[in-house]
Design a protein around this motif. Structure first.
Motif, PDB file in Angstrom:
ATOM      1  N   SER A 218      -0.574  -0.459  -4.490  1.00  0.00           N
ATOM      2  CA  SER A 218      -1.832  -1.121  -4.827  1.00  0.00           C
ATOM      3  C   SER A 218      -3.034  -0.193  -5.016  1.00  0.00           C
ATOM      4  O   SER A 218      -3.999  -0.588  -5.662  1.00  0.00           O
ATOM      5  N   GLU A 219      -3.015   0.989  -4.458  1.00  0.00           N
ATOM      6  CA  GLU A 219      -4.188   1.870  -4.556  1.00  0.00           C
ATOM      7  C   GLU A 219      -4.443   2.335  -5.983  1.00  0.00           C
ATOM      8  O   GLU A 219      -3.512   2.585  -6.749  1.00  0.00           O
ATOM      9  N   ILE A 220      -5.717   2.469  -6.312  1.00  0.00           N
ATOM     10  CA  ILE A 220      -6.132   2.950  -7.632  1.00  0.00           C
ATOM     11  C   ILE A 220      -7.163   4.059  -7.441  1.00  0.00           C
ATOM     12  O   ILE A 220      -8.017   3.982  -6.570  1.00  0.00           O
ATOM     13  N   ARG A 221      -7.064   5.075  -8.253  1.00  0.00           N
ATOM     14  CA  ARG A 221      -8.052   6.156  -8.284  1.00  0.00           C
ATOM     15  C   ARG A 221      -8.588   6.213  -9.711  1.00  0.00           C
ATOM     16  O   ARG A 221      -7.864   6.624 -10.616  1.00  0.00           O
TER      17      ARG A 221
ATOM     18  N   THR B 113       0.860  -1.185   0.000  1.00  0.00           N
ATOM     19  CA  THR B 113       0.000   0.000   0.000  1.00  0.00           C
ATOM     20  C   THR B 113       0.897   1.236   0.000  1.00  0.00           C
ATOM     21  O   THR B 113       2.100   1.151   0.279  1.00  0.00           O
ATOM     22  N   ILE B 114       0.311   2.371  -0.268  1.00  0.00           N
ATOM     23  CA  ILE B 114       1.094   3.608  -0.279  1.00  0.00           C
ATOM     24  C   ILE B 114       1.626   3.919   1.125  1.00  0.00           C
ATOM     25  O   ILE B 114       2.738   4.420   1.283  1.00  0.00           O
ATOM     26  N   ASP B 115       0.859   3.584   2.168  1.00  0.00           N
ATOM     27  CA  ASP B 115       1.337   3.803   3.535  1.00  0.00           C
ATOM     28  C   ASP B 115       2.499   2.884   3.889  1.00  0.00           C
ATOM     29  O   ASP B 115       3.460   3.297   4.527  1.00  0.00           O
ATOM     30  N   GLU B 116       2.417   1.620   3.461  1.00  0.00           N
ATOM     31  CA  GLU B 116       3.502   0.677   3.742  1.00  0.00           C
ATOM     32  C   GLU B 116       4.793   1.105   3.068  1.00  0.00           C
ATOM     33  O   GLU B 116       5.862   1.085   3.680  1.00  0.00           O
ATOM     34  N   ILE B 117       4.700   1.496   1.812  1.00  0.00           N
ATOM     35  CA  ILE B 117       5.907   1.887   1.087  1.00  0.00           C
ATOM     36  C   ILE B 117       6.454   3.198   1.649  1.00  0.00           C
ATOM     37  O   ILE B 117       7.661   3.409   1.712  1.00  0.00           O
ATOM     38  N   GLY B 118       5.557   4.084   2.099  1.00  0.00           N
ATOM     39  CA  GLY B 118       5.986   5.331   2.729  1.00  0.00           C
ATOM     40  C   GLY B 118       6.752   5.081   4.016  1.00  0.00           C
ATOM     41  O   GLY B 118       7.785   5.701   4.278  1.00  0.00           O
ATOM     42  N   LYS B 119       6.274   4.145   4.830  1.00  0.00           N
ATOM     43  CA  LYS B 119       6.979   3.798   6.073  1.00  0.00           C
ATOM     44  C   LYS B 119       8.332   3.169   5.777  1.00  0.00           C
ATOM     45  O   LYS B 119       9.313   3.419   6.481  1.00  0.00           O
TER      46      LYS B 119
END
Length: 141
Positions: free
Chosen positions: A106-109, A79-85
């Motif tokens: 993994s997030e999609i908009r 996820t974007i949070d996991e990769i950010g951490k």
């Protein structure tokens, strides 16, 4: 004289914080010597390197889904949070080998998936045929 003292104090504080971050990273991340790295703080297991070449989002997702580092299954895109951490920890590029400047997440908009650039400043959205890297992750079980 005060400016010189202030400069020396700032340099010492910077060096101490750098050493502390490096030490914390070394204690936090365990190289498993099987193509994986365990983050003891988050309970995540990462591939010890990204896929090594630029690929589109769909191929990155497939790469992560079939990855079998350490002989384990259950890998996925982060996820974007996991990769950010992971980025904030300093491990990507030191404990985990980095070959590119951005990783798919993994997030999609709408039809646009997210990516995370490793300058630490940009997390954004890209066309699915854009080119980034894949870095598989899974929960430690």
């Amino acid at each position: 004289i005060m400016k010189k003292i202030l400069l020396v104090v700032c340099m010492v504080l910077f060096l101490v914080s750098f050493v502390s971050v490096e030490h914390a990273t070394a204690d936090r991340f365990v190289k498993n010597n099987d193509g994986t790295v365990t983050d003891t703080q988050t309970g995540l297991m990462w591939a010890d390197k990204d896929n090594g070449s630029s690929i589109d989002w769909n191929h990155a997702r497939e790469y992560c889904d079939v990855y079998n580092g350490g002989g384990k299954s259950g890998w996925r895109m982060p996820t974007i949070d996991e990769i950010g951490k992971l980025y904030n920890s300093g491990a990507y590029g030191s404990v985990i080998k980095k070959t590119g400047y951005a990783v798919w997440v993994s997030e999609i908009r709408g039809n646009d998936p997210a990516e995370c650039h490793w300058d630490g400043e940009y997390r954004g959205w890209e066309y699915q045929n854009g080119i980034c890297r894949a870095l598989p992750v899974r929960k430690v079980q």
